[in-house]
Design a protein around this motif. Structure first.
Motif: not given
Ligand SMILES: [Zn+2]
Length: 208
Positions: A74-76, A92-96, A168-170
């Motif tokens: 969805d985040e394309t 690049l997208h991380t959720h740490s 609260r996402h990444g």
């Molecule tokens: Zn995300």
């Protein structure tokens, strides 16, 4: 395809570090500019098991053009925007844990200043630790068109930014190549964990 292999390897590495748990996060890289073709991680795939052949090729309208099963994340739309507006070659997208905690902790100021750390030199074009990096924070939304617009406006106000947090996402960052974007993720995740742990240890010592 070398780009797909390097994206899959980055995903597995980030997963091993706890930055892409479950099916979270996403990765992309430009395969060609004219017309735009982007290798993009599919939605709903465990990033610890992502294989090069699972990467989707999408066009500038986020349509899959290589006929593979699967749906782009969805985040394309955010990736496409960063490729267009920032000239990114990889996003690049991380959720740490730490990027999630700090994206909330500093949300009230719209971002966080990261200053004085040697590791800042890992961000492209930063020559010294005597640098103040502003990492903007935007509110999360499930409306990706609106979120992409907010991100574009925010980054327009912070042209020197190498990344941003979604509350609260990444974390999102990018680079000219997959290697550079991967380095930026590692630098940011190191800095965010360092800042988070510093706040924690200070709180413990202050008896908070
Ligand atoms: Zn995300």
């Amino acid at each position: 395809m070398e780009i797909a292999s390097s994206l899959a390897a980055a995903a597995r590495g980030f997963h091993a570090r706890g930055w892409l748990m479950g099916t979270s996060g996403n990765l992309s890289a430009v395969v060609q500019r004219e017309p735009l073709q982007l290798a993009m991680s599919p939605s709903g795939v465990d990033k610890g098991e992502l294989k090069p052949e699972q990467l989707l090729s999408i066009d500038e309208n986020a349509r899959v053009v290589n006929g593979r099963p699967g749906k782009p994340s969805d985040e394309t739309l955010l990736h496409l925007r960063l490729v267009r507006d920032r000239g990114a070659g990889a996003v690049l997208h991380t959720h740490s844990v730490w990027n999630t905690i700090l994206s909330d902790f500093y949300a009230g100021t719209g971002g966080m200043a990261i200053e004085g750390y040697e590791m800042l030199k890992g961000l492209q074009g930063v020559p010294t630790h005597e640098h103040s990096e502003w990492l903007p924070i935007v509110e999360n939304s499930q409306d990706m068109t609106a979120l992409a617009e907010t991100v574009a406006q925010t980054l327009n106000e912070h042209k020197g930014a190498h990344g941003f947090l979604v509350r609260r996402h990444g974390l999102y960052t990018w680079g000219e190549t997959v290697a550079q974007a991967k380095r930026h993720i590692e630098i940011y995740e190191f800095l965010l964990e360092t800042i988070g742990r510093t706040l924690h240890i200070r709180g413990v010592h202050a008896g908070v």
